[in-house]
Design a protein around this motif. Structure first.
Motif, PDB file in Angstrom:
ATOM      1  N   VAL A   1      -3.990   0.050   7.458  1.00 33.45           N
ATOM      2  CA  VAL A   1      -4.178  -0.298   6.072  1.00 33.45           C
ATOM      3  C   VAL A   1      -3.426  -1.516   5.289  1.00 33.45           C
ATOM      4  CG1 VAL A   1      -4.394   2.222   5.608  1.00 33.45           C
ATOM      5  CG2 VAL A   1      -2.093   1.227   5.351  1.00 33.45           C
ATOM      6  N   ASP A   2      -2.248  -1.681   6.166  1.00 38.15           N
ATOM      7  CA  ASP A   2      -1.389  -3.032   5.723  1.00 38.15           C
ATOM      8  C   ASP A   2      -0.833  -3.689   6.847  1.00 38.15           C
ATOM      9  OD1 ASP A   2      -0.012  -4.894   4.549  1.00 38.15           O
ATOM     10  OD2 ASP A   2       1.592  -3.544   3.245  1.00 38.15           O
TER      11      ASP A   2
ATOM     12  N   LYS B   1       1.365   3.677  -2.120  1.00 38.21           N
ATOM     13  CA  LYS B   1       0.785   5.200  -2.318  1.00 38.21           C
ATOM     14  C   LYS B   1      -0.075   5.606  -1.270  1.00 38.21           C
ATOM     15  CE  LYS B   1      -1.753   7.450  -6.032  1.00 38.21           C
ATOM     16  NZ  LYS B   1      -2.395   8.203  -5.058  1.00 38.21           N
ATOM     17  N   GLU B   2      -0.805   4.808  -0.686  1.00 40.58           N
ATOM     18  CA  GLU B   2      -1.735   5.323   0.468  1.00 40.58           C
ATOM     19  C   GLU B   2      -0.850   5.863   1.454  1.00 40.58           C
ATOM     20  OE1 GLU B   2      -2.067   2.488  -1.363  1.00 40.58           O
ATOM     21  OE2 GLU B   2      -4.150   1.825  -1.543  1.00 40.58           O
ATOM     22  N   ILE B   3       0.258   4.967   1.941  1.00 40.57           N
ATOM     23  CA  ILE B   3       0.977   5.599   3.022  1.00 40.57           C
ATOM     24  C   ILE B   3       1.797   6.953   2.674  1.00 40.57           C
ATOM     25  CG2 ILE B   3       2.944   4.849   4.467  1.00 40.57           C
ATOM     26  CD1 ILE B   3       2.164   1.767   4.066  1.00 40.57           C
TER      27      ILE B   3
ATOM     28  N   ASP C   1       0.749   9.002   0.476  1.00 42.11           N
ATOM     29  CA  ASP C   1      -0.036  10.150   0.637  1.00 42.11           C
ATOM     30  C   ASP C   1      -0.339  10.653   1.776  1.00 42.11           C
ATOM     31  OD1 ASP C   1      -0.116  10.136  -2.153  1.00 42.11           O
ATOM     32  OD2 ASP C   1      -2.061   9.258  -2.367  1.00 42.11           O
ATOM     33  N   PHE C   2      -0.521   9.694   3.131  1.00 46.11           N
ATOM     34  CA  PHE C   2      -0.743  10.093   4.389  1.00 46.11           C
ATOM     35  C   PHE C   2       0.228  10.976   4.834  1.00 46.11           C
ATOM     36  CE2 PHE C   2      -0.455   8.828   8.855  1.00 46.11           C
ATOM     37  CZ  PHE C   2      -1.861   9.124   9.364  1.00 46.11           C
TER      38      PHE C   2
ATOM     39  N   GLU D   1      -1.507  14.157   4.834  1.00 41.33           N
ATOM     40  CA  GLU D   1      -2.344  14.087   6.420  1.00 41.33           C
ATOM     41  C   GLU D   1      -1.387  14.653   7.568  1.00 41.33           C
ATOM     42  OE1 GLU D   1      -5.376  13.484   6.922  1.00 41.33           O
ATOM     43  OE2 GLU D   1      -5.868  13.287   4.613  1.00 41.33           O
TER      44      GLU D   1
ATOM     45  N   LYS E   1       0.909  -1.135   0.086  1.00 40.07           N
ATOM     46  CA  LYS E   1       0.012   0.003  -0.041  1.00 40.07           C
ATOM     47  C   LYS E   1       0.894   1.094  -0.162  1.00 40.07           C
ATOM     48  CE  LYS E   1      -3.747  -2.444   0.579  1.00 40.07           C
ATOM     49  NZ  LYS E   1      -4.850  -2.560  -0.610  1.00 40.07           N
TER      50      LYS E   1
END
Length: 283
Positions: free
Chosen positions: A260-261, A210-212, A214-215, A219, A208
């Motif tokens: 998420v992972d 990309k999600e991490i 972007d966070f 964020e 994951k």
């Protein structure tokens, strides 16, 4: 705005200096232990000279103060001029208000431990504002600046000779407490300084990615560096995310990664110092 900021800065330094002075007067002086500091040396010299500990501290601070002003810098010098004068003044006030000062714990060892804990808090507050209480703190700051020695270790190194000076006046127990107190004081000082400023380098390999990423960027509003990594066994290519976070950000990041992972591979390293030299682009 600047005047208000300076006033708050010097109020902070004043409180830190009062903590140092109180630590010396209420714990170090009654114990007669010469923990490595100018005040500790003043306690030893007061047995030979007809001067108070506060007066001897003021006199010895002057020479080292000049050295610190010349070699460490103007900002450090100005702040330490203030604290070097304030410290013996506060101690002098304590001497007048409490002329028959006695041990608060009734035990020499406990006095030494209490001194190390409280004085390290005050010194850490001063060092974190690029200031000092004067005396051997200036020597420690010089060692830190020119030899990259940790402040706690520098304090221990500079103060060991002072601790050994207690052999000229006191018994073996006091000598041993002086040496151990000097070493312990350095450890506590390191903890007080780096315990509040230490950061963590977090390295993450995850499906994951990309999600991490972007966070972290959007964020947490932090930065990150990406590296290409290859598994030694499988030869598969992965993207490793590297980021530097403080204590609160670390928990926030780890909670998100776990969510998420859960199978993400994470390694964490302690970071006590960061250096960054921006690239100058010549036209």
């Amino acid at each position: 705005m600047k005047a208000k900021k300076n006033a708050i800065e010097f109020l902070y330094i004043t409180i830190a200096t009062v903590i140092v002075a109180a630590s010396v007067f209420f714990f170090l002086v009654p114990s007669q232990v010469s923990v490595g500091s100018i005040s500790g040396l003043a306690i030893v010299l007061s047995n030979f000279l007809p001067l108070s500990v506060s007066a001897l501290t003021m006199i010895m601070n002057v020479g080292l103060l000049i050295v610190g002003f010349l070699l460490i810098g103007r900002e450090f010098g100005i702040k330490t001029v203030y604290t070097s004068i304030l410290l013996p003044v506060v101690m002098g006030i304590f001497e007048k208000v409490f002329p028959n000062n006695q041990s608060m714990t009734g035990d020499q060892t406990l006095d030494t431990i209490c001194y190390c804990v409280f004085v390290s808090i005050g010194l850490a507050m001063l060092f974190n504002r690029n200031a000092s209480s004067g005396g051997l703190d200036i020597v420690a700051k010089l060692l830190n600046k020119f030899f990259r020695m940790e402040l706690g270790k520098a304090m221990s190194f500079a103060g060991m000779a002072v601790a050994l000076s207690s052999a000229l006046v006191y018994d073996k127990k006091t000598l041993i407490l002086s040496i151990l107190g000097t070493y312990f004081n350095g450890l506590v000082l390191d903890h007080c300084i780096f315990g509040s400023t230490i950061k963590k380098r977090v390295c993450i390999i995850s499906q994951k990615e990309k999600e991490i990423r972007d966070f972290i960027l959007y964020e947490m509003h932090s930065g990150a560096t990406l590296y290409k990594a290859y598994g030694a066994y499988t030869g598969n290519e992965h993207t490793e995310i590297n980021t530097i976070v403080d204590k609160n950000e670390y928990m926030k990041l780890i909670n998100f990664v776990t969510k998420v992972d859960p199978k993400a591979f994470v390694t964490v390293y302690a970071v006590t110092e960061m250096m960054y030299q921006p690239k100058v682009i010549q036209k």
